[in-house]
Write a protein that holds these residues in place. Structure first.
Motif, PDB file in Angstrom:
ATOM      1  N   THR A  75     -44.499  -0.224  22.293  1.00 56.56           N
ATOM      2  CA  THR A  75     -45.214  -0.443  23.559  1.00 56.56           C
ATOM      3  C   THR A  75     -46.302   0.604  23.787  1.00 56.56           C
ATOM      4  O   THR A  75     -47.143   0.445  24.681  1.00 56.56           O
ATOM      5  CB  THR A  75     -44.239  -0.426  24.760  1.00 56.56           C
ATOM      6  OG1 THR A  75     -43.553   0.827  24.805  1.00 56.56           O
ATOM      7  CG2 THR A  75     -43.229  -1.559  24.658  1.00 56.56           C
ATOM      8  N   VAL A  78     -50.755   0.073  22.304  1.00 55.63           N
ATOM      9  CA  VAL A  78     -51.686  -0.820  22.982  1.00 55.63           C
ATOM     10  C   VAL A  78     -53.103  -0.369  22.637  1.00 55.63           C
ATOM     11  O   VAL A  78     -53.443   0.802  22.847  1.00 55.63           O
ATOM     12  CB  VAL A  78     -51.460  -0.799  24.507  1.00 55.63           C
ATOM     13  CG1 VAL A  78     -52.481  -1.691  25.208  1.00 55.63           C
ATOM     14  CG2 VAL A  78     -50.033  -1.249  24.832  1.00 55.63           C
ATOM     15  N   SER A 259     -42.641  -5.250  19.440  1.00 54.63           N
ATOM     16  CA  SER A 259     -43.127  -4.915  20.783  1.00 54.63           C
ATOM     17  C   SER A 259     -44.631  -4.678  20.815  1.00 54.63           C
ATOM     18  O   SER A 259     -45.283  -4.953  21.820  1.00 54.63           O
ATOM     19  CB  SER A 259     -42.397  -3.679  21.314  1.00 54.63           C
ATOM     20  OG  SER A 259     -42.607  -2.571  20.478  1.00 54.63           O
ATOM     21  N   SER A 263     -47.064  -6.365  23.533  1.00 54.06           N
ATOM     22  CA  SER A 263     -47.676  -5.362  24.419  1.00 54.06           C
ATOM     23  C   SER A 263     -49.182  -5.535  24.508  1.00 54.06           C
ATOM     24  O   SER A 263     -49.802  -5.187  25.522  1.00 54.06           O
ATOM     25  CB  SER A 263     -47.346  -3.948  23.931  1.00 54.06           C
ATOM     26  OG  SER A 263     -45.970  -3.688  24.028  1.00 54.06           O
ATOM     27  N   GLU A 268     -51.335  -4.471  31.734  1.00 52.10           N
ATOM     28  CA  GLU A 268     -50.671  -3.167  31.854  1.00 52.10           C
ATOM     29  C   GLU A 268     -49.569  -3.208  32.907  1.00 52.10           C
ATOM     30  O   GLU A 268     -48.495  -2.620  32.729  1.00 52.10           O
ATOM     31  CB  GLU A 268     -51.708  -2.099  32.204  1.00 52.10           C
ATOM     32  CG  GLU A 268     -51.147  -0.682  32.233  1.00 52.10           C
ATOM     33  CD  GLU A 268     -52.208   0.373  32.495  1.00 52.10           C
ATOM     34  OE1 GLU A 268     -51.840   1.541  32.722  1.00 52.10           O
ATOM     35  OE2 GLU A 268     -53.398   0.018  32.481  1.00 52.10           O
ATOM     36  N   LEU A 271     -46.612  -5.025  31.417  1.00 51.57           N
ATOM     37  CA  LEU A 271     -45.939  -4.175  30.429  1.00 51.57           C
ATOM     38  C   LEU A 271     -45.056  -3.142  31.119  1.00 51.57           C
ATOM     39  O   LEU A 271     -43.947  -2.850  30.662  1.00 51.57           O
ATOM     40  CB  LEU A 271     -46.973  -3.475  29.540  1.00 51.57           C
ATOM     41  CG  LEU A 271     -46.424  -2.655  28.371  1.00 51.57           C
ATOM     42  CD1 LEU A 271     -45.562  -3.518  27.458  1.00 51.57           C
ATOM     43  CD2 LEU A 271     -47.551  -2.015  27.570  1.00 51.57           C
ATOM     44  N   ASN A 275     -41.041  -2.786  30.537  1.00 53.22           N
ATOM     45  CA  ASN A 275     -40.385  -1.514  30.206  1.00 53.22           C
ATOM     46  C   ASN A 275     -39.327  -1.151  31.240  1.00 53.22           C
ATOM     47  O   ASN A 275     -38.266  -0.612  30.914  1.00 53.22           O
ATOM     48  CB  ASN A 275     -41.419  -0.394  30.106  1.00 53.22           C
ATOM     49  CG  ASN A 275     -42.240  -0.481  28.828  1.00 53.22           C
ATOM     50  OD1 ASN A 275     -41.796  -1.045  27.833  1.00 53.22           O
ATOM     51  ND2 ASN A 275     -43.444   0.053  28.852  1.00 53.22           N
TER      52      ASN A 275
END
Length: 405
Positions: A75, A78, A259, A263, A268, A271, A275
């Protein structure tokens, strides 16, 4: 089996409270988890017997946990977050990884030359030394909610470091296997070990990303993640047991690719929601993975550690620290990254023990049992001593960088 599962869960509960106790003296909880694993492992109290560590159900759980904390590393990959550090990340990863390999290989090559031991064994030590275990650093980052340039560099670097470590180690492994005539892994299989987990994980991650984009329900998000990780592990296990016999795909790398794919498909904000949903499961996975890391370690080796072990720990630390500092300085990364990144790269034992088992098998099959004994004794003792020191140093590095909360 039920009794063994209960004993394992009991050790995890003890480790959890040991971590809380260690936290009271401003040390990372992971240190308590690691020591608990060592104390209750097969070499001490024996609550976690070797039979448990070798059991199919236990290995399956650990595979899933490895894939799960690999997911958290993914993650961080990105593109919008790492593009500014992209080139600097690659260069710094290469300087600290290959720099450690070169320095350790050189020092041990010289030592073995003057002690009439096969010089190529120096390459073995270098090939084992360059890898970094990501779980300890990740645990410290999550526990202390670390945030800043060092943390932002460390997490994606853990992934790149793993790829470089696999490539270099198995190249050395193939060379040693040919040298001792004990069979070998074809050099053509090295790209397979690196890219196949990425392809498999990314494909499943792409499918998961399609589903995740269409829902905001916490239960659905969690179900997609759990099923995605489980499917990734099952495919990885099938490839490792049915398709390949001489190599093993990395479950953490599978999780990273899984992931990283989704991701880069979601916002954002989404994400962050993903998480947040997975955070409780991640906490358990990290606890289980670190206890598993400590269980095989033999505390008796601390007393029996010799010259080779001392040299290995010191030279590897120098390679990691100065290699990272050199690369970060060359690429003009933030000053805190230049000064303190190297401290966070010292954890090592899980990867080192896996690599040691592979290379010792090659040496023993080639009739070089005495060389296998040197490698196993040195790395096993170093794993115990280094991991305790490395956890403290990693926390200190993030603290000095001003990134711990």
């Amino acid at each position: 089996m039920i009794q063994n599962v209960i004993l394992w869960l009991l050790v995890l509960v003890i480790a959890f409270f040991a971590g809380r106790l260690v936290s009271k003296i401003m040390l990372p909880a992971i240190l308590g988890w690691l020591i608990t694993g060592m104390i209750f492992g097969p070499n001490a109290v024996g609550l976690l017997r070797q039979g448990v560590l070798d059991a199919g159900w236990y290995k399956a759980i650990i595979m899933w946990m490895q894939c799960a904390f690999g997911m958290i590393l993914g993650t961080e990959l990105v593109w919008n977050k790492i593009k500014d550090y992209g080139k600097a990340l690659v260069v710094t990863t290469l300087t600290q990884s290959l720099g450690t390999f070169a320095l350790v290989s050189l020092v041990f090559g010289i030592i073995f030359y003057f002690t009439n031991i096969s010089v190529y064994l120096g390459l073995v030590f270098g090939g084992i030394a360059l890898a970094t275990a990501p779980a300890p650093a990740l645990s410290i980052v999550k526990e202390f909610r670390a945030k800043g340039p060092v943390t932002d560099t460390l997490l994606p670097m853990a992934v790149l470091d793993d790829i470089v470590g696999i490539a270099v180690f198995f190249t050395v492994n193939a060379f040693v296997a040919r040298t001792v005539s004990g069979g070998s892994v074809s050099l053509l299989m090295i790209p397979v070990m690196i890219f196949l987990p990425i392809i498999v994980g990314a494909l499943i991650g792409f499918l998961a990303g399609i589903l995740l984009k269409r829902t905001d329900k916490r239960s659905v998000i969690l179900a997609v993640l759990i099923l995605g990780i489980t499917g990734t592990v099952i495919i990885g296990y099938w490839l490792n047991t049915k398709v390949f016999t001489k190599i093993s795909l990395n479950y953490m790398l599978l999780g990273v690719a899984f992931s990283a794919a989704f991701s880069n498909m979601v916002s954002e904000k989404k994400l962050g929601q993903i998480n947040g949903c997975f955070r409780p499961i991640l906490a358990v996975c990290l606890l289980g993975a670190i206890v598993d890391l400590g269980a095989p370690l033999d505390y008796h080796l601390i007393l029996g550690a010799g010259f080779y072990t001392f040299v290995y720990i010191v030279v590897r630390a120098c390679g990691k620290y100065f290699g990272a500092r050199c690369g970060a300085t060359l690429m003009k990364m933030p000053e805190t990254v230049q000064k303190y990144l190297g401290f966070t790269l010292l954890p090592h034992s899980g990867v080192s023990l896996v690599f040691t088992g592979i290379i010792c098998s090659v040496l023993a099959n080639g009739g070089q049992t005495e060389l296998a004994v040197i490698v196993k004794g040195t790395i096993a003792a170093a794993a115990v001593i280094n991991e305790i020191i490395a956890v403290i140093m990693a926390k200190m590095g993030l603290e000095k960088a001003g990134e711990l909360r």
